[in-house]
Write a protein that holds these residues in place. Structure first.
Motif, mmCIF file in Angstrom:
data_model
loop_
_atom_site.group_PDB
_atom_site.id
_atom_site.type_symbol
_atom_site.label_atom_id
_atom_site.label_comp_id
_atom_site.label_asym_id
_atom_site.label_seq_id
_atom_site.Cartn_x
_atom_site.Cartn_y
_atom_site.Cartn_z
ATOM 1 N N ILE A 265 0.855 -1.199 0.000
ATOM 2 C CA ILE A 265 0.000 0.000 0.000
ATOM 3 C C ILE A 265 0.891 1.249 0.000
ATOM 4 N N GLY A 266 0.570 2.199 -0.850
ATOM 5 C CA GLY A 266 1.349 3.432 -0.922
ATOM 6 C C GLY A 266 0.701 4.542 -0.098
ATOM 7 N N ASP A 267 1.470 5.593 0.155
ATOM 8 C CA ASP A 267 0.989 6.711 0.976
ATOM 9 C C ASP A 267 -0.326 7.300 0.466
ATOM 10 N N GLN A 268 -0.490 7.390 -0.863
ATOM 11 C CA GLN A 268 -1.696 8.064 -1.365
ATOM 12 C C GLN A 268 -2.961 7.243 -1.079
ATOM 13 N N LEU A 269 -2.805 5.929 -0.927
ATOM 14 C CA LEU A 269 -3.979 5.131 -0.550
ATOM 15 C C LEU A 269 -4.226 5.232 0.964
ATOM 16 N N GLU A 270 -3.161 5.364 1.725
ATOM 17 C CA GLU A 270 -3.364 5.597 3.167
ATOM 18 C C GLU A 270 -4.142 6.911 3.351
ATOM 19 N N ILE A 271 -3.792 7.915 2.574
ATOM 20 C CA ILE A 271 -4.490 9.204 2.677
ATOM 21 C C ILE A 271 -5.960 9.035 2.265
ATOM 22 N N MET A 272 -6.196 8.415 1.094
ATOM 23 C CA MET A 272 -7.578 8.262 0.616
ATOM 24 C C MET A 272 -8.427 7.426 1.569
ATOM 25 N N SER A 273 -7.780 6.447 2.229
ATOM 26 C CA SER A 273 -8.543 5.579 3.126
ATOM 27 C C SER A 273 -8.691 6.214 4.509
ATOM 28 N N ASN A 274 -8.267 7.456 4.634
ATOM 29 C CA ASN A 274 -8.309 8.165 5.917
ATOM 30 C C ASN A 274 -7.582 7.380 7.012
ATOM 31 N N GLY A 275 -6.447 6.786 6.605
ATOM 32 C CA GLY A 275 -5.590 6.119 7.583
ATOM 33 C C GLY A 275 -5.992 4.698 7.936
ATOM 34 N N ILE A 276 -7.054 4.182 7.293
ATOM 35 C CA ILE A 276 -7.479 2.805 7.612
ATOM 36 C C ILE A 276 -6.470 1.811 7.037
ATOM 37 N N PHE A 277 -6.011 2.074 5.824
ATOM 38 C CA PHE A 277 -4.990 1.213 5.216
ATOM 39 C C PHE A 277 -3.625 1.847 5.489
ATOM 40 N N LYS A 278 -2.652 1.010 5.810
ATOM 41 C CA LYS A 278 -1.330 1.533 6.184
ATOM 42 C C LYS A 278 -0.319 1.410 5.054
ATOM 43 N N SER A 279 0.424 2.475 4.858
ATOM 44 C CA SER A 279 1.518 2.445 3.886
ATOM 45 C C SER A 279 2.808 2.176 4.663
ATOM 46 N N PRO A 280 3.386 0.995 4.507
ATOM 47 C CA PRO A 280 4.512 0.626 5.370
ATOM 48 C C PRO A 280 5.835 1.279 4.968
ATOM 49 N N ILE A 281 6.634 1.593 5.972
ATOM 50 C CA ILE A 281 8.024 1.978 5.702
ATOM 51 C C ILE A 281 8.777 0.677 5.468
ATOM 52 N N HIS A 282 9.498 0.635 4.376
ATOM 53 C CA HIS A 282 10.225 -0.586 4.044
ATOM 54 C C HIS A 282 11.606 -0.256 3.503
ATOM 55 N N ARG A 283 12.434 -1.269 3.405
ATOM 56 C CA ARG A 283 13.788 -1.108 2.893
ATOM 57 C C ARG A 283 14.222 -2.457 2.324
ATOM 58 N N GLU A 304 -1.476 16.124 -11.287
ATOM 59 C CA GLU A 304 -2.375 17.264 -11.101
ATOM 60 C C GLU A 304 -3.609 16.930 -10.258
ATOM 61 N N LYS A 305 -3.838 15.641 -10.036
ATOM 62 C CA LYS A 305 -5.064 15.228 -9.338
ATOM 63 C C LYS A 305 -4.932 15.460 -7.831
ATOM 64 N N GLU A 306 -5.954 16.096 -7.274
ATOM 65 C CA GLU A 306 -5.934 16.285 -5.821
ATOM 66 C C GLU A 306 -6.470 15.019 -5.150
ATOM 67 N N ILE A 307 -5.798 14.638 -4.086
ATOM 68 C CA ILE A 307 -6.161 13.415 -3.356
ATOM 69 C C ILE A 307 -6.490 13.797 -1.916
ATOM 70 N N GLU A 308 -7.533 13.191 -1.386
ATOM 71 C CA GLU A 308 -7.891 13.460 0.016
ATOM 72 C C GLU A 308 -8.677 12.260 0.552
ATOM 73 N N PRO A 309 -8.883 12.214 1.867
ATOM 74 C CA PRO A 309 -9.647 11.094 2.425
ATOM 75 C C PRO A 309 -11.052 11.039 1.818
ATOM 76 N N LEU A 310 -11.515 9.815 1.526
ATOM 77 C CA LEU A 310 -12.858 9.656 0.963
ATOM 78 C C LEU A 310 -13.899 10.074 1.999
ATOM 79 N N GLU A 311 -14.900 10.825 1.528
ATOM 80 C CA GLU A 311 -15.990 11.260 2.409
ATOM 81 C C GLU A 311 -16.559 10.101 3.219
ATOM 82 N N GLY A 312 -16.761 8.967 2.515
ATOM 83 C CA GLY A 312 -17.403 7.803 3.148
ATOM 84 C C GLY A 312 -16.567 7.166 4.250
ATOM 85 N N LEU A 313 -15.305 7.588 4.376
ATOM 86 C CA LEU A 313 -14.449 6.991 5.409
ATOM 87 C C LEU A 313 -14.117 7.995 6.521
#
Ligand code: AKG
Ligand code: FE2
Length: 352
Positions: A265-283, A304-313
């Protein structure tokens, strides 16, 4: 900005048995510690077939619970039942193998510019004193199609372009399926994530080659980071492990599973999911015994697309956690080089 390239590719440094130059040695930061062996975790293996079943079936419910637990804890899981056969995945791995086996001169035909990302080369240097990854890579933008830089797309092996394009198409379909499943798991309309992301998406790929490294206790294949993407699909080396994930301040090794694809999971999905899904730090750990090859495909919204937490979450129990962001990869890049965790900088603090 100093843009000094290491004198050689890592593959050559490794093959010549040279001492690694000092710029590869990891400095003692919080995200560096404990480079030596770490415990392997059993990350969940999700069978996609079971998630396409009737949602009222027990098989579906069990699998979706497993998925939800993976999404909200590790942020990584392996998928099987993705429709790509074992021999097909080997064909993709062979593409990488053939490319990296070419002579240095041949690979350099696709060499990246000293200040660019795209093309073949080692870790680009953007900041003075930057610690370098023990890794050579071929980085390509596959979509939008009209933004392709074909000069970086190998023609050797001859079928490289066709096979690579076909694989990207399959990963895009798989990503769409996963986004539908993720939305359904949150009781949202299944196209909620895809609609928000929009039609225009960015698909980039990184063929990673981690040559043998004589100092795996002091050097990393890839430094600690979180992916800026929505979803990253990683085709791991069939035999050699190396990926590690940070959880509660500790590093854990991710096993390799030959026919599975690893979903990160990447950071932009963590943002869209309002923190429900975690974007892991990895190496990625370096390895003194064996070389490792992987292929990461990053799926992201258009810059150019703005990303934010989904209203429904967003609700009273889970208030909005992140502000609206645009061109998140630029935020991520800047934070990475400033030693900051990018997603923390777009969090809405409790006092706001
Ligand atoms: O090669 C791997 O195991 C992971 C690579 C990675 O994290 C990346 O390319 O972002
Ligand atoms: Fe990554």
């Amino acid at each position: 900005m100093a843009k000094v390239r290491p004198p050689k590719g890592i593959q050559e440094i490794s093959a010549d048995g040279e001492e690694p130059p000092p710029e590869f040695f990891v400095k003692d930061t919080i995200l560096a510690g404990n480079l030596s062996s770490v415990p392997l975790i059993e990350i969940p293996v999700i069978d996609l077939n079971l998630l396409l079943f009737d949602p009222t079936s027990e098989a579906y419910k069990d699998e979706v619970n497993k998925l939800l637990s993976a999404l909200s804890s590790w942020g990584v899981f392996q998928i099987i039942g993705h429709g790509m056969s074992s021999s097909y995945l080997d064909e993709i791995r062979n593409l990488s193998k053939s490319f990296f086996s070419l002579s240095t001169e041949e690979k350099q035909k696709y060499g990246r510019a000293s200040d660019g990302f795209e093309g073949y080369g080692s870790d680009p240097i953007f900041v003075e004193g930057q610690v370098l990854d023990w890794c050579d890579r071929l980085f390509l933008l596959a979509y939008p199609e009209d933004q392709r830089n074909l000069k970086f797309w190998p023609q050797n092996p001859a079928n490289f372009r066709d096979i690579f394009e076909e694989y990207c198409k399959k990963v895009i379909i798989l990503t769409g399926t996963l986004l539908n499943i993720f939305a359904r798991s949150q009781n949202l309309e299944e196209d909620t994530f895809s609609k928000e992301i929009g039609e225009k998406t960015l698909v980039q790929a990184r063929f990673n080659l981690y040559p043998k490294c004589p100092k795996p206790d002091k050097i990393l294949g890839v430094k600690a980071h979180a992916d800026a993407s929505i979803i990253t699909t990683l085709l791991q080396d069939k035999e050699v492990e190396g990926l590690q994930v940070l959880k509660d301040g500790k590093w854990y090794g991710v096993p390799t599973l030959a026919d599975a694809l690893l979903i990160n999971i990447g950071d932009q999905l963590e943002i869209m999911s309002n923190g429900i899904f975690k974007s892991p730090i990895h190496r990625v750990a370096a390895n003194s015994e064996r070389e490792r090859k992987t292929l990461a495909v990053f799926y992201s919204p258009d810059y150019e697309k703005e990303i934010e937490p989904l209203e429904g979450l967003i609700n009273s129990e889970r208030p909005r956690m992140f502000r609206k962001v645009k061109n998140y990869p630029a935020i991520s890049f800047k934070c990475f080089h400033n030693g900051q965790v990018a997603i923390d900088t777009v969090k809405i603090s409790a006092s706001q």
